[in-house]
Design an enzyme around this catalytic site. Structure first.
Site, mmCIF file in Angstrom:
data_model
loop_
_atom_site.group_PDB
_atom_site.id
_atom_site.type_symbol
_atom_site.label_atom_id
_atom_site.label_comp_id
_atom_site.label_asym_id
_atom_site.label_seq_id
_atom_site.Cartn_x
_atom_site.Cartn_y
_atom_site.Cartn_z
ATOM 1 N N GLU A 11 0.819 -1.210 0.000
ATOM 2 C CA GLU A 11 0.000 0.000 0.000
ATOM 3 C C GLU A 11 0.855 1.262 0.000
ATOM 4 O O GLU A 11 0.523 2.237 -0.662
ATOM 5 C CB GLU A 11 -0.953 0.000 1.185
ATOM 6 C CG GLU A 11 -2.088 -1.028 1.077
ATOM 7 C CD GLU A 11 -2.883 -0.890 -0.211
ATOM 8 O OE1 GLU A 11 -2.928 0.212 -0.786
ATOM 9 O OE2 GLU A 11 -3.470 -1.890 -0.655
ATOM 10 N N TYR A 28 -7.141 6.526 3.110
ATOM 11 C CA TYR A 28 -7.180 5.416 2.149
ATOM 12 C C TYR A 28 -6.364 4.221 2.634
ATOM 13 O O TYR A 28 -6.846 3.082 2.660
ATOM 14 C CB TYR A 28 -6.683 5.834 0.755
ATOM 15 C CG TYR A 28 -6.307 4.609 -0.021
ATOM 16 C CD1 TYR A 28 -7.301 3.785 -0.544
ATOM 17 C CD2 TYR A 28 -4.985 4.182 -0.115
ATOM 18 C CE1 TYR A 28 -6.983 2.586 -1.180
ATOM 19 C CE2 TYR A 28 -4.648 3.002 -0.738
ATOM 20 C CZ TYR A 28 -5.645 2.210 -1.269
ATOM 21 O OH TYR A 28 -5.331 1.018 -1.861
ATOM 22 N N ASP A 53 -10.167 4.942 -3.195
ATOM 23 C CA ASP A 53 -8.971 5.324 -3.931
ATOM 24 C C ASP A 53 -9.393 5.884 -5.283
ATOM 25 O O ASP A 53 -10.574 5.999 -5.586
ATOM 26 C CB ASP A 53 -8.031 4.128 -4.116
ATOM 27 C CG ASP A 53 -8.462 3.270 -5.277
ATOM 28 O OD1 ASP A 53 -9.678 3.051 -5.412
ATOM 29 O OD2 ASP A 53 -7.610 2.839 -6.065
#
Length: 293
Positions: free
Chosen positions: A40, A123, A141
């Site tokens: 991520e 996010y 996102d």
DNA sequence: CAGTCGTGGAT
DNA sequence: TATCCAAGACT
């Protein structure tokens, strides 16, 4: 157009994902929460194809947060390579340190604990909680935003920043149970990444084309506020990028090397000072810099 | 909140 | 060739 009820959208998108999901190292039962977290960080503003080799090398070298926390920030920046936005490497390192200090070395599973980590915003906190721990969160996102903008709102692209209405729409579509919500999150992201793309959406391959408001409206062009392009040539970002490339290539960066990489003195010196201030470089002696040890 | 922060492939 | 864009965060 068919009525885009939540149930209809869920069935279509989840079914499509079951058949078309990419096999990625940070997906599947064998992926650790740390692997998900590293992915991520790396995927923020960076394409999957470029992340893949770095992610593999990163986890090979630092299999746990404690392994990274025990190494230097300079090594993290070096391993980050050319992914871009190298401050992400510093933040990932700082997050690993915080995980060791506050969470006994285990990536936390709650959104709030994740959000408190360096480099983790809304996010990323939602994504890790959802993908690594199967929690139910709205994961907004750029892909999900685009899919919902088109399918639900009937516009080509979402607004520059997330709006309240946008979040409400996403919340209303979130499946009730944790497991389905987590799959829905990754499935809508995948749909945006592979089919409902920014440039050339492949509506012929889209499982919810029948229900798409943008398609039903005749694909009206984006008419929101102008999207600012990012200047590059001659900017501090370009200068900083060149200086960091030097630091990755050489143990020591000299004034002569820096001058060759960026002739304009004022900007070069400002950027060097900025990189030192950011913690991306350390000044060894006057005229000599290196990645932080 | 608008500006800033890398990099490179695709169009 | 110039522009766009890629799983954002931080100030």
């Amino acid at each position: 157009m068919d009525t885009p009820t939540p149930a209809a959208l869920h069935e279509a998108v989840l079914g499509w994902y079951d058949d078309h999901a990419r096999e990625l190292p940070w997906r599947g039962v064998q992926a650790s929460p740390w692997s998900v977290m590293v992915s991520e960080f790396m995927l923020q503003q960076t394409p999957v194809a470029r992340v893949l080799p770095v992610h593999e090398a990163w986890l090979d070298r630092w299999p746990t947060p404690a392994d990274l926390a025990a190494d230097t920030t300079g090594e993290a920046v070096r391993m980050w390579g050319r992914l871009g936005y190298p401050r992400r490497a510093l933040r990932l390192h700082a997050a690993a340190v915080a995980i060791v200090e506050r969470h006994d070395g285990a990536v936390p599973s709650s959104y709030d604990d994740l959000l408190a980590l360096p480099g983790v915003g809304d996010y990323t906190a939602a994504a890790i909680a959802s993908f690594a721990f199967g929690r139910r969160h709205v994961v907004l996102d750029t892909n999900v935003r685009r899919v919902l903008a088109r399918a639900v709102s009937g516009v080509e692209l979402p607004a520059p920043a997330v709006t309240r209405t946008e979040r409400d729409v996403a919340t209303s579509l979130l499946p009730d149970d944790d497991a389905t919500a987590a799959t829905w999150a990754v499935a809508t992201m995948e749909l945006g990444a592979l089919v409902c793309t920014a440039r050339q959406p492949d509506c012929g391959a889209c499982p919810i084309a029948r229900m798409c408001a943008w398609r039903a409206a005749g694909f009206p062009a984006y008419d929101g506020p102008p999207r600012r392009g990012q200047a590059w040539a001659g900017t501090d970002r370009q200068c900083r990028g060149r200086l960091m490339a030097l630091a990755r290539e050489h143990d020591i960066v000299t004034t002569a090397q820096a001058e060759a990489a960026w002739p304009e003195a004022g900007q070069r010196e400002r950027c060097l000072a900025g990189l030192v201030d950011d913690g991306l470089l350390t000044q060894i002696t006057p005229g000599r810099w290196a990645l932080p040890g």
